[in-house]
Write an enzyme that holds these catalytic residues in place. Structure first.
Site, PDB file in Angstrom:
ATOM      1  N   ASP A 171     -12.883   4.068   7.813  1.00 55.35           N
ATOM      2  CA  ASP A 171     -12.062   3.075   7.132  1.00 55.35           C
ATOM      3  C   ASP A 171     -12.930   1.869   6.836  1.00 55.35           C
ATOM      4  OD1 ASP A 171      -9.702   1.521   6.229  1.00 55.35           O
ATOM      5  OD2 ASP A 171      -8.632   3.226   7.102  1.00 55.35           O
ATOM      6  N   HIS A 242     -10.701   2.157   1.096  1.00 59.49           N
ATOM      7  CA  HIS A 242     -10.988   2.087   2.537  1.00 59.49           C
ATOM      8  C   HIS A 242     -12.452   2.417   2.813  1.00 59.49           C
ATOM      9  CE1 HIS A 242      -6.908   1.314   3.957  1.00 59.49           C
ATOM     10  NE2 HIS A 242      -6.489   2.150   3.025  1.00 59.49           N
ATOM     11  N   GLU A 305      -4.124   3.657  -0.880  1.00 61.07           N
ATOM     12  CA  GLU A 305      -4.422   2.231  -1.029  1.00 61.07           C
ATOM     13  C   GLU A 305      -5.808   1.962  -1.609  1.00 61.07           C
ATOM     14  OE1 GLU A 305      -1.761   0.574   2.673  1.00 61.07           O
ATOM     15  OE2 GLU A 305      -3.827   1.092   3.105  1.00 61.07           O
TER      16      GLU A 305
HETATM   17  C1  TNX Z   1      -1.112   1.863   5.670  1.00 56.26           C
HETATM   18  S1  TNX Z   1      -0.762   4.775   5.489  1.00 56.26           S
HETATM   19  C2  TNX Z   1      -2.326   2.529   5.706  1.00 56.26           C
HETATM   20  C3  TNX Z   1      -3.252   2.274   6.809  1.00 56.26           C
HETATM   21  C4  TNX Z   1      -2.770   1.215   7.750  1.00 56.26           C
HETATM   22  C5  TNX Z   1      -1.292   1.385   7.984  1.00 56.26           C
HETATM   23  C6  TNX Z   1      -0.737   0.430   8.984  1.00 56.26           C
HETATM   24  C7  TNX Z   1      -1.995   4.703   4.833  1.00 56.26           C
HETATM   25  C8  TNX Z   1      -2.281   5.970   4.237  1.00 56.26           C
HETATM   26  N1  TNX Z   1      -2.667   3.543   4.841  1.00 56.26           N
HETATM   27  O1  TNX Z   1      -4.522   1.964   6.294  1.00 56.26           O
HETATM   28  O2  TNX Z   1      -3.473   1.330   8.945  1.00 56.26           O
HETATM   29  O3  TNX Z   1      -0.608   1.238   6.760  1.00 56.26           O
HETATM   30  O4  TNX Z   1       0.540   0.829   9.375  1.00 56.26           O
END
Ligand code: TNX
Length: 509
Positions: A171, A242, A305
Site C-alpha cells: 500500500d 495505493h 481508490e
Molecule cells: C478503503 S477498501 C480502502 C482501504 C482502507 C479502508 C479503511 C479498499 C479496497 N480500500 O485502503 O484501508 O478503506 O477502512
C-alpha cells in the site's frame, strides 16, 4: 449434553449419552487422508499430550471413510460407540475433525494441558457450507504482521471453517514482499519513517520507523501452514493506486519529478503509477512473481481508490489517452487490469479485483470484491461477474465494535460502527439480486484494514468475536441473534482457550 458449535451445522441431532475417549486415540483412515489426520493428531498432541495411532477399522475409536454422496466440503459425523466421519474431500474431513475438537473439552484448543479422558456427546451431524468463499482479508501493509502472526490467523480461520485468507501485501505506507529483481522494494519501500499517532485527523506523528517484508522463505512458510489448515492464501498486489511506497523506491514508476517517501499518513495518496510501458511491465512482473509463490491460488490485483489527478496533469498520460481514444482518465486504469488479468490467467490463476475496476473495461471472468456497498455486488453479478461480498457497512472490522466512547481509536467515528449483532444479520446475497443470479455470489469475506491495528492483541480484539459470528453467516446457518447469543458465549470460552484476545460482549439488554 449441550453442544455449542460455531458455525452451526446444517443438521444436528443430539442423542442421549456420551462416548469416552482415552489416549492413545486409534484412528482408521483412507491412505489419501493420512495428512489430515496427522494434522489433527498434532493438534491433539500439542493440546492435551495424547498420542494418535493409525489402526485397522475393527480396532478404531474413529473411522474416516470416503462417501461418494458427499459434496465438496461436506461431511457427516456420527458419534456413537465408534465415531465415524464420512466425506468426499480433504476439506470435508478437516471440518469434521474441527467439529470434533469443538465437541470436546476446551483444553483441546490450548497448549500443554493434560486430560485423562474426553467425553463426546452422542450425535449425528450432516453438514456443508452454503458458500464456497468464506474469507478474511488482512492488511499487512499499513502494519506489518510477521509469519507467526499470519499463521496464528490461519489457525483462527481453520477453527471456524473459514477457507480463504486474502493478504493485502502493499500500500502507500509499505511494500511487504521482497522481489529480488527490484531490491529497493525491500530496501526502501518496506519501511516508513513514521506513522500517525492517535487518530489521523489529530495530525500527530509517532516518529517511529515501521517496516517488515516477507522473504521467499516466509511466503513458503505461510503457504505450507495454510495448506495444512485447508486455507487458500489469496495474495494481493494493489496497483496502480495505493502505490506511493513503490514509487518512493523507484521514482521512474511515478508521474512527477519530486522525490517522495513511503507515506507516513493514512488515507488515499494521489501518487499512482504512470501509464507507460515500463510501469505496466513492472506491475506485471511483480504480480506474477508474488503469484508464483502461490501456484494454486486465485490472485487479487487490487484496483481500488486510484485517484486520476496525476494522470490529468501528465502529458504522457494524456498522450496514452489519445492513443487509445479514451475520454475519461479512469479508463487508463483498465490498461493495468487488462494486462495483469491476461498475465495471471496465462499462469493459471483466477483473478479478483476491488469493485472500482468496473469503472473501466474489465472481463466478466474477473471476480469482483464488492466493498463499497452490497449494491456493487448486485451490479457486478448483473454484469455477469462472480462476486465476493465485502461491503464495508457490515464486513469492515476496522470499524468500531460499538458506539460506546470507550472503544479504542478506530477508522471513523459513529455511525461507522459494526456490532456483532449487525454482522449476524448480514445477508451474503445482495438485496435485490434476482434469484437466477445468486449462483454468481461465491461468498463473503471480512476486512481487517490495519491503519489502527498495530498489534496481535488488538487484531484479535477487532477480529473476534465478529469473525466467529461472520463464520456462521458465511457457512449459511445463522438463526436469530437471541438464539445465537448463548452459543456465542460458550464459544468465547473456546476462544479464550485458544489465546484469542476477543472483545467481550456487552451486557444483555
Ligand atoms: C478503503 S477498501 C480502502 C482501504 C482502507 C479502508 C479503511 C479498499 C479496497 N480500500 O485502503 O484501508 O478503506 O477502512
Amino acid at each position: 449434553m449441550d453442544v455449542a458449535l460455531v458455525p452451526r451445522p446444517r443438521f444436528l441431532d443430539v442423542r442421549s449419552g456420551t462416548v469416552t475417549w482415552r489416549s492413545p486415540l486409534r484412528v482408521a483412515v483412507e491412505p489419501e487422508w493420512r495428512d489430515v489426520v496427522e494434522s489433527f493428531a498434532r493438534d491433539v498432541e500439542t493440546s492435551i499430550g495424547w498420542t494418535v495411532e493409525v489402526v485397522d477399522e475393527h480396532r478404531a475409536d474413529l473411522i474416516v471413510r470416503r462417501a461418494g454422496d458427499c459434496g465438496d466440503e461436506e461431511y457427516r459425523l456420527a458419534i456413537d460407540e465408534v465415531v465415524t466421519v464420512d466425506a468426499a474431500s480433504t476439506a470435508g474431513v478437516a471440518y469434521a475433525l474441527t467439529v470434533l475438537r469443538q465437541l470436546g473439552p476446551n483444553e483441546l484448543w490450548t497448549n500443554g494441558a493434560t486430560l485423562e479422558t474426553i467425553a463426546l456427546p452422542r450425535l449425528f451431524i450432516e453438514d456443508g457450507p452454503r458458500f464456497a468463499w468464506r474469507g478474511v482479508h488482512l492488511d499487512v501493509a499499513r502494519h506489518f504482521f510477521d509469519v507467526g502472526d499470519v499463521c496464528r490467523v490461519i489457525d483462527q480461520l481453520a477453527a471456524h471453517r473459514l477457507n480463504h485468507l486474502h493478504l493485502h501485501l502493499n500500500d502507500d505506507q509499505g511494500w511487504r514482499v521482497d522481489v529480488p529483481r527490484w531490491p529497493r522494494l525491500r530496501e526502501v519501500a518496506s519501511t516508513r519513517r513514521s506513522s500517525p499517532f492517535g487518530h489521523e485527523v489529530e495530525g500527530r506523528d509517532d516518529e517511529v520507523p515501521h517496516g517488515g517484508c516477507y522473504s521467499a522463505d516466509d511466503l513458503e512458510a505461510i503457504r505450507q501452514h495454510a495448506k495444512r489448515r485447508f486455507v487458500t492464501i489469496v495474495p494481493e498486489i494493489d496497483l496502480p493506486g495505493h502505490a506511493q511506497a513503490a514509487i518512493a523506491a523507484y521514482a521512474e514508476l511515478g508521474n512527477g519529478d519530486d522525490p517522495i517517501e513511503v507515506w507516513t499518513r493514512w488515507g488515499i495518496s494521489e501518487h499512482v503509477l504512470n501509464v507507460e510501458e515500463a510501469a505496466l511491465a513492472f506491475a506485471e512482473e511483480v504480480v506474477r512473481y508474488v503469484a508464483s509463490h502461490f501456484p494454486d491460488s486465485p490472485v487479487h490485483i487490487g484496483g481500488d481508490e486510484c485517484p486520476t489527478t496525476e494522470w490529468e496533469r501528465s502529458e504522457l498520460a494524456q498522450a496514452v489517452m489519445a492513443e487509445h481514444g479514451f475520454r475519461d482518465e479512469r479508463q487508463l486504469q483498465g490498461l493495468f487490469t487488462e494486462r495483469l488479468t491476461a498475465a495471471l490467467r496465462a499462469d493459471g490463476h483466477e483473478v479478483l479485483a476491488w469493485d472500482e475496476v468496473m469503472d473501466a473495461e474489465v472481463d466478466d471472468d474477473v471476480v469482483i470484491c464488492a466493498w463499497r456497498h452490497s449494491a456493487r455486488g448486485r451490479l457486478a453479478a448483473e454484469a455477469g461477474h462472480d462476486v465476493v461480498m465485502a461491503p464495508m457497512q457490515f464486513l469492515y472490522f476496522d470499524w468500531l465494535n460499538s458506539e460506546s466512547g470507550d472503544e479504542p481509536v478506530a477508522l471513523a467515528p459513529p455511525p461507522a460502527v459494526t456490532t456483532w449483532e449487525k454482522v449476524y444479520r448480514f445477508s451474503v446475497i445482495p438485496p435485490g439480486l434476482d434469484e437466477k443470479l445468486w449462483h454468481h455470489v461465491r461468498g463473503a469475506q471480512v476486512q481487517l484494514w490495519s491503519e489502527y491495528i498495530a498489534t496481535r492483541e488488538h487484531l484479535d480484539y477487532m477480529a473476534f468475536p465478529r469473525t466467529a459470528v461472520f463464520a456462521e453467516v458465511a457457512w449459511g446457518t445463522p438463526e436469530s441473534v437471541d438464539l445465537f447469543r448463548p452459543r456465542l458465549e460458550r464459544h468465547l470460552a473456546r476462544l479464550s482457550a485458544m489465546g484469542v484476545h476477543y472483545r467481550a460482549l456487552d451486557a444483555h439488554e
